[in-house]
Design a protein around this motif. Sequence first.
Motif, PDB file in Angstrom:
ATOM      1  N   ILE A  98     -21.361 -15.249 -30.752  1.00 41.76           N
ATOM      2  CA  ILE A  98     -20.918 -15.251 -29.360  1.00 41.76           C
ATOM      3  C   ILE A  98     -21.862 -14.379 -28.538  1.00 41.76           C
ATOM      4  CG2 ILE A  98     -19.107 -14.393 -27.811  1.00 41.76           C
ATOM      5  CD1 ILE A  98     -17.092 -15.145 -30.071  1.00 41.76           C
ATOM      6  N   THR A  99     -22.262 -14.898 -27.381  1.00 39.37           N
ATOM      7  CA  THR A  99     -23.064 -14.126 -26.421  1.00 39.37           C
ATOM      8  C   THR A  99     -22.321 -14.101 -25.097  1.00 39.37           C
ATOM      9  OG1 THR A  99     -25.117 -14.828 -27.492  1.00 39.37           O
ATOM     10  CG2 THR A  99     -25.304 -13.948 -25.252  1.00 39.37           C
ATOM     11  N   VAL A 100     -22.172 -12.910 -24.542  1.00 37.14           N
ATOM     12  CA  VAL A 100     -21.529 -12.720 -23.245  1.00 37.14           C
ATOM     13  C   VAL A 100     -22.568 -12.093 -22.320  1.00 37.14           C
ATOM     14  CG1 VAL A 100     -19.674 -11.554 -21.991  1.00 37.14           C
ATOM     15  CG2 VAL A 100     -19.297 -12.333 -24.348  1.00 37.14           C
ATOM     16  N   GLU A 101     -22.848 -12.776 -21.214  1.00 38.33           N
ATOM     17  CA  GLU A 101     -23.803 -12.243 -20.246  1.00 38.33           C
ATOM     18  C   GLU A 101     -23.101 -12.084 -18.905  1.00 38.33           C
ATOM     19  OE1 GLU A 101     -28.125 -13.659 -21.321  1.00 38.33           O
ATOM     20  OE2 GLU A 101     -26.762 -15.377 -21.298  1.00 38.33           O
ATOM     21  N   LEU A 102     -23.306 -10.938 -18.271  1.00 36.34           N
ATOM     22  CA  LEU A 102     -22.676 -10.630 -16.991  1.00 36.34           C
ATOM     23  C   LEU A 102     -23.751 -10.409 -15.939  1.00 36.34           C
ATOM     24  CD1 LEU A 102     -20.009  -8.213 -18.429  1.00 36.34           C
ATOM     25  CD2 LEU A 102     -19.560 -10.451 -17.445  1.00 36.34           C
ATOM     26  N   LYS A 103     -23.566 -11.065 -14.806  1.00 39.10           N
ATOM     27  CA  LYS A 103     -24.512 -10.945 -13.685  1.00 39.10           C
ATOM     28  C   LYS A 103     -23.732 -10.557 -12.435  1.00 39.10           C
ATOM     29  CE  LYS A 103     -28.175 -13.365 -15.597  1.00 39.10           C
ATOM     30  NZ  LYS A 103     -28.540 -12.665 -16.750  1.00 39.10           N
ATOM     31  N   PRO A 104     -24.192  -9.504 -11.724  1.00 37.90           N
ATOM     32  CA  PRO A 104     -23.516  -9.107 -10.485  1.00 37.90           C
ATOM     33  C   PRO A 104     -23.594 -10.218  -9.431  1.00 37.90           C
ATOM     34  CG  PRO A 104     -25.087  -7.423 -11.194  1.00 37.90           C
ATOM     35  CD  PRO A 104     -25.309  -8.632 -12.054  1.00 37.90           C
ATOM     36  N   THR A 105     -22.545 -10.319  -8.633  1.00 38.07           N
ATOM     37  CA  THR A 105     -22.519 -11.221  -7.479  1.00 38.07           C
ATOM     38  C   THR A 105     -22.116 -10.389  -6.264  1.00 38.07           C
ATOM     39  OG1 THR A 105     -20.185 -11.788  -7.774  1.00 38.07           O
ATOM     40  CG2 THR A 105     -21.804 -13.206  -8.902  1.00 38.07           C
ATOM     41  N   GLU A 106     -22.120 -11.024  -5.126  1.00 38.59           N
ATOM     42  CA  GLU A 106     -21.741 -10.319  -3.899  1.00 38.59           C
ATOM     43  C   GLU A 106     -20.320  -9.766  -3.974  1.00 38.59           C
ATOM     44  OE1 GLU A 106     -21.284 -11.702   0.633  1.00 38.59           O
ATOM     45  OE2 GLU A 106     -23.204 -12.253  -0.302  1.00 38.59           O
ATOM     46  N   ASN A 107     -19.413 -10.522  -4.632  1.00 39.32           N
ATOM     47  CA  ASN A 107     -17.996 -10.128  -4.685  1.00 39.32           C
ATOM     48  C   ASN A 107     -17.547  -9.585  -6.034  1.00 39.32           C
ATOM     49  OD1 ASN A 107     -17.581 -11.043  -2.019  1.00 39.32           O
ATOM     50  ND2 ASN A 107     -17.426 -13.134  -2.783  1.00 39.32           N
ATOM     51  N   GLY A 108     -18.444  -9.437  -6.990  1.00 40.25           N
ATOM     52  CA  GLY A 108     -18.047  -8.975  -8.310  1.00 40.25           C
ATOM     53  C   GLY A 108     -19.097  -9.319  -9.345  1.00 40.25           C
TER      54      GLY A 108
END
Length: 165
Positions: A98-108
């Motif tokens: 499993i790979t989880v990638e998180l990228k910032p956005t304007e709202n979260g």
Amino acid sequence: MANTSTITLTMTKSFDVTADKVFDAWLNTEMLKKWFFTMEHTNKVTMNEPRVGGAWEIVDHREGKDYRAIGEYLEVNSPNKLVLTFEMPQFSDTVDEITVELKPTENGCNMTFTQVIVVPHEEGWTEKDIEKARDEYKTQTEQGWGYMFEGLKQLVETGKINYPF
């Protein structure tokens, strides 16, 4: 072990909180027991060592049975990327990644979740049997994660999960 094949499941989910907060929900033992393969009231075991080489384990008790999920952390890059193995030994000796990638956005942030699912084949299966099994594994896995990710979203955004959703 019988022959196997793999199928890749990719899902995305948007959150109205920072990547740090979502990443923490993947690593914090108290948060894990509320959404990750379990619910707080059915959880029997939550063990977590969130470091490269560290292990995790969840035991959920439902309808008189224990369901055990285990794995190992392969990469922990807070708050951007998490890679871990996933096994349910009572069902199969296969190991998914499993790979989880998180990228910032304007709202979260946006989470991209990818699971390489190992599908065991029974002896004598035709290509049609294999394709059917791969489709079933993908559909069932996607449904399960969909429920979990809805719980995760509620947990990180409101502090609690309102079942059922």
